[in-house]
Motif scaffolding. Structure first.
Motif, short mmCIF file in Angstrom:
data_model
loop_
_atom_site.label_atom_id
_atom_site.label_comp_id
_atom_site.label_asym_id
_atom_site.label_seq_id
_atom_site.Cartn_x
_atom_site.Cartn_y
_atom_site.Cartn_z
N SER A 13 -7.11 3.55 1.57
CA SER A 13 -7.93 4.11 2.65
C SER A 13 -7.11 4.67 3.81
O SER A 13 -7.45 5.72 4.35
CB SER A 13 -8.95 3.10 3.15
OG SER A 13 -8.30 1.94 3.62
N VAL A 14 -6.03 4.02 4.20
CA VAL A 14 -5.23 4.53 5.32
C VAL A 14 -4.60 5.86 4.94
O VAL A 14 -4.63 6.82 5.72
CB VAL A 14 -4.16 3.49 5.75
CG1 VAL A 14 -3.18 4.09 6.75
CG2 VAL A 14 -4.84 2.26 6.35
N LEU A 15 -4.05 5.94 3.75
CA LEU A 15 -3.47 7.20 3.28
C LEU A 15 -4.54 8.30 3.23
O LEU A 15 -4.32 9.42 3.69
CB LEU A 15 -2.82 7.01 1.91
CG LEU A 15 -2.22 8.25 1.25
CD1 LEU A 15 -1.20 8.94 2.14
CD2 LEU A 15 -1.59 7.85 -0.08
N ALA A 147 -4.86 8.10 15.71
CA ALA A 147 -6.29 7.83 15.54
C ALA A 147 -6.54 6.94 14.32
O ALA A 147 -7.37 6.02 14.38
CB ALA A 147 -7.06 9.14 15.41
N VAL A 148 -5.84 7.19 13.23
CA VAL A 148 -6.00 6.37 12.03
C VAL A 148 -5.54 4.94 12.32
O VAL A 148 -6.20 3.98 11.92
CB VAL A 148 -5.24 6.97 10.82
CG1 VAL A 148 -5.23 6.01 9.64
CG2 VAL A 148 -5.86 8.30 10.42
N HIS A 149 -4.45 4.81 13.04
CA HIS A 149 -3.96 3.48 13.41
C HIS A 149 -4.98 2.74 14.27
O HIS A 149 -5.30 1.57 14.03
CB HIS A 149 -2.61 3.59 14.14
CG HIS A 149 -2.12 2.31 14.69
ND1 HIS A 149 -2.02 2.08 16.04
CD2 HIS A 149 -1.74 1.16 14.07
CE1 HIS A 149 -1.58 0.84 16.23
NE2 HIS A 149 -1.40 0.27 15.06
N LYS A 168 2.85 0.15 4.50
CA LYS A 168 1.96 -0.38 3.47
C LYS A 168 1.15 0.75 2.81
O LYS A 168 0.82 0.68 1.62
CB LYS A 168 1.01 -1.42 4.08
CG LYS A 168 0.17 -2.13 3.06
CD LYS A 168 -0.63 -3.23 3.70
CE LYS A 168 -1.49 -3.91 2.64
NZ LYS A 168 -2.31 -4.98 3.18
N ALA A 169 0.87 1.80 3.55
CA ALA A 169 0.11 2.94 3.04
C ALA A 169 1.01 3.96 2.33
O ALA A 169 0.56 5.06 2.02
CB ALA A 169 -0.65 3.62 4.18
N ARG A 170 2.24 3.59 2.08
CA ARG A 170 3.21 4.43 1.36
C ARG A 170 3.62 5.66 2.15
O ARG A 170 3.87 6.73 1.58
CB ARG A 170 2.68 4.81 0.00
CG ARG A 170 2.43 3.63 -0.90
CD ARG A 170 1.96 4.08 -2.24
NE ARG A 170 1.72 2.94 -3.11
CZ ARG A 170 1.32 3.05 -4.35
NH1 ARG A 170 1.14 4.22 -4.89
NH2 ARG A 170 1.12 1.99 -5.07
N LEU A 171 3.68 5.51 3.46
CA LEU A 171 4.14 6.59 4.33
C LEU A 171 5.29 6.10 5.24
O LEU A 171 5.25 6.27 6.46
CB LEU A 171 2.97 7.11 5.18
CG LEU A 171 1.82 7.74 4.41
CD1 LEU A 171 0.62 7.98 5.33
CD2 LEU A 171 2.25 9.03 3.73
N PRO A 172 6.34 5.49 4.67
CA PRO A 172 7.38 4.89 5.50
C PRO A 172 8.22 5.89 6.29
O PRO A 172 8.57 5.61 7.44
CB PRO A 172 8.24 4.12 4.50
CG PRO A 172 8.04 4.82 3.20
CD PRO A 172 6.59 5.28 3.24
#
Length: 185
Positions: A13-15, A147-149, A168-172
């Protein structure tokens, strides 16, 4: 840039929120097929009936927000394509049919560059893509990630560091760019 969104990018969902927040901000044009949305909602349905209903509702909202995103299936083209995983040919066919420049996917190995290049399509990992956009247009992407954060913290009911959330959302790499020690806060 027109990008086909693979179902694996829709599931976390975050991604997904970053992807569609960036699309709403005009950073790219999202594309998908009924089958891609179906794979996403089917995967979520395994979590339970409430989650299944939420995914279907969210798919309807996305369809309303991006009315030109739906690409019709071309089963003839799909049957002519080769990929290591035959179950991904429909994603590739969607990209070709829509004249998309890329496929946004977490499964890069399933979309060999050489196979896609013949049709002017590139496989693109979300982290690499958003890292590049973040370098080029931080004034557009950073408000999306903020905004997502904020939304994630509201839903969790507790504070979470943005870098941890995006890792965790695979966006390091994107997270390090915006929220790392050298990043402008």
């Amino acid at each position: 840039m027109k990008l086909v969104i693979d179902a694996c990018v829709l599931y976390p969902s975050v991604l997904r929120e970053v992807v569609f927040g960036a699309a709403k901000a005009g950073l790219f044009t999202p594309l998908w097929s009924e089958r891609i949305l179906g794979e996403w909602t089917h995967a979520v349905a395994r979590l339970g009936p409430v989650q299944a209903m939420q995914a279907k509702s969210e798919a309807a909202v996305l369809a309303a927000q991006f009315p030109k995103a739906l690409v019709p299936a071309d089963t003839v083209l799909e049957a002519q394509l080769y990929l290591p995983d035959p179950n991904d040919r429909h994603v590739f066919a969607t990209a070709i049919t829509a004249a998309a420049e890329g496929i946004l996917t977490l499964n890069l190995k399933d979309f060999p560059t050489r196979s896609l290049a013949e049709y002017g399509v590139s496989p693109i990992g979300p982290d690499a893509y958003f890292y590049q956009i973040g370098q080029r247009s931080p004034e557009i992407l950073r408000p999306v990630t903020d905004a997502v954060h904020a939304q994630a913290q509201r839903l969790l009911g507790e504070a979470i560091a943005p870098r941890a959330l995006y890792k965790k959302a695979r966006l390091p790499r994107m997270a390090k760019l915006f929220y790392g020690p050298q990043a402008a806060q």
